[in-house]
Design a protein around this motif. Structure first.
Motif, PDB file in Angstrom:
ATOM      1  N   GLY A  51      -5.033  23.605   2.509  1.00  0.00           N
ATOM      2  CA  GLY A  51      -4.908  24.620   1.459  1.00  0.00           C
ATOM      3  C   GLY A  51      -4.052  24.071   0.330  1.00  0.00           C
ATOM      4  N   SER A  59      -7.867  24.981  -3.502  1.00  0.00           N
ATOM      5  CA  SER A  59      -7.424  26.011  -4.448  1.00  0.00           C
ATOM      6  C   SER A  59      -7.505  25.508  -5.872  1.00  0.00           C
ATOM      7  CB  SER A  59      -6.008  26.411  -4.166  1.00  0.00           C
ATOM      8  OG  SER A  59      -5.134  25.389  -4.538  1.00  0.00           O
ATOM      9  N   ARG A  86      -3.130  29.553  -0.009  1.00  0.00           N
ATOM     10  CA  ARG A  86      -4.572  29.369   0.207  1.00  0.00           C
ATOM     11  C   ARG A  86      -5.198  30.640   0.778  1.00  0.00           C
ATOM     12  NH1 ARG A  86      -9.061  29.429   0.288  1.00  0.00           N
ATOM     13  NH2 ARG A  86     -10.634  27.878   0.898  1.00  0.00           N
ATOM     14  N   PHE A 139      -6.110  25.998   6.708  1.00  0.00           N
ATOM     15  CA  PHE A 139      -5.379  26.354   5.493  1.00  0.00           C
ATOM     16  C   PHE A 139      -4.028  25.638   5.409  1.00  0.00           C
ATOM     17  CE2 PHE A 139      -7.554  30.633   4.244  1.00  0.00           C
ATOM     18  CZ  PHE A 139      -8.744  29.942   4.061  1.00  0.00           C
TER      19      PHE A 139
END
Ligand code: ADP
Ligand code: MG
Length: 325
Positions: A258, A325, A162, A254
């Protein structure tokens, strides 16, 4: 200009004896399942501009397209057997095909997973792999099998993929070294096949999935299917080495939300703890205990002191278009 059949012959049909009864070249491939085993099947599609940037290195793309599929087998605890490759290509670019097939076969060979067929057509770059694996009846690590009191575990580390995306998108400024190191996690994920197979064959874990869209969102699938809740300790989450140098807010965000990590998240009874640590050591994959499954529904994120953290943590949804993502 290569014909479709020359292209298949040159780059994908290796005509070597394998596990398949019949591989590439006929209308169907033939597999002979090991007696008594169940077949695990999964497909994953990578679309240019959606899952990878236009102009992405072909070798890395070959690796990643198979890696994300192997990761699904890992999350089920299944042993890889073979795969098919459906490929839409804008042109028969030989340098691209060379790189792509090398990346693909390097990972396939490392996992004893054979290319048994596919389809090739002209079109915008699109790569769809269907993978076949085998698992003993009752051993598959299903999303509906978590139980209250189970530990929640994560393999490897989270967040660097990420972070790499944030660098490419200019959400954050990364140094060239940081971008390169984090980028490896995004481009060359390591599917945790050996770990998944040990967790299933030794019956150490109950539920599992691979984290492709972010831990919080993906763990939510286990909670929903198993009709349980969970408490995650944000401070216990294993941080990717590049992300580990960033501030705590970014680390938490993250690691928890992520995508593209392709680590396993699994639940297991407390009695499995020592054997899970031994299994991780045996296959050279870190395993970290990050929380517990609760009978009460919902996902609670706490810090090491038990304080509740309120974070906006959604997984990635391609149609809702939420951040990730
Ligand atoms: P059909 O028209 O009968 O579907 P194709 O002409 O598409 O067959 O493909 C011929 C053979 O090549 C088949 O065995 C098919 O599985 C295989 N094949 C086609 N494309 C690929 C590919 N990208 N990778 C591996 N095998 C492929
Ligand atoms: Mg065909």
């Amino acid at each position: 200009m290569l014909s479709e059949f020359d292209l298949i012959k040159q780059y994908f049909d290796r005509s070597r004896p394998g596990k398949a009864v019949l591989g590439i070249g006929d209308d169907c491939a033939l597999l002979a399942p090991a007696p008594g085993m169940q077949t695990a099947i999964s497909s994953d599609m990578l679309v240019e501009g959606r899952h990878f940037f236009a102009g992405e290195d072909a070798r890395r793309l070959g690796h990643k397209s198979l890696a994300v599929n192997l990761s699904d087998l890992a999350a089920m605890g299944a042993k890889p057997v073979g795969f098919t490759l459906a490929l839409a290509l804008p042109s028969a670019d030989q340098a691209w095909l060379q790189g792509f097939s090398q990346g693909l076969f390097a990972l396939a060979d490392a996992h004893g997973c054979e290319l048994i067929g596919g389809d090739t057509t002209k079109g915008p770059l699109n790569i769809c792999i269907t993978i076949f694996g085998e698992v003993a009846p009752g051993h598959a690590l299903r999303r509906d099998a978590a139980q209250p009191g189970d530990d929640i575990w994560i393999s490897g580390t989270l967040g660097d993929a990420r972070l790499a995306l944030a660098g490419y998108n200019n959400e954050l400024a990364l140094t060239a070294e940081e971008q390169e190191a984090a980028g490896l996690r995004m481009h060359l994920p390591a599917p945790r096949v050996a770990l998944g197979m040990l967790l299933a064959s030794q019956r150490l874990a109950r539920a599992a999935l691979d984290i492709s869209d972010g831990l919080v969102g993906d763990l939510g699938h286990i909670l929903k299917k198993s009709q349980v809740g969970a408490t995650l300790n944000a401070d216990a989450l294993p941080c990717g080495p590049v992300l580990a140098t960033k501030d705590i807010g970014l680390r938490r965000r993250f690691m928890a939300a992520g995508g593209d990590d392709y680590e396993l998240c699994f639940t297991a009874p407390v009695s499995s703890r020592d054997a899970i640590i031994a299994a991780g050591a045996q296959c050279g994959t870190a395993v970290t205990r990050v929380g517990v499954i609760d009978a009460a529904p919902g996902l609670r994120l706490v810090d090491a002191d038990g304080g509740t953290l309120a974070l906006q943590l959604q997984g990635f949804d391609h149609f809702a278009g939420t951040a990730g993502s």
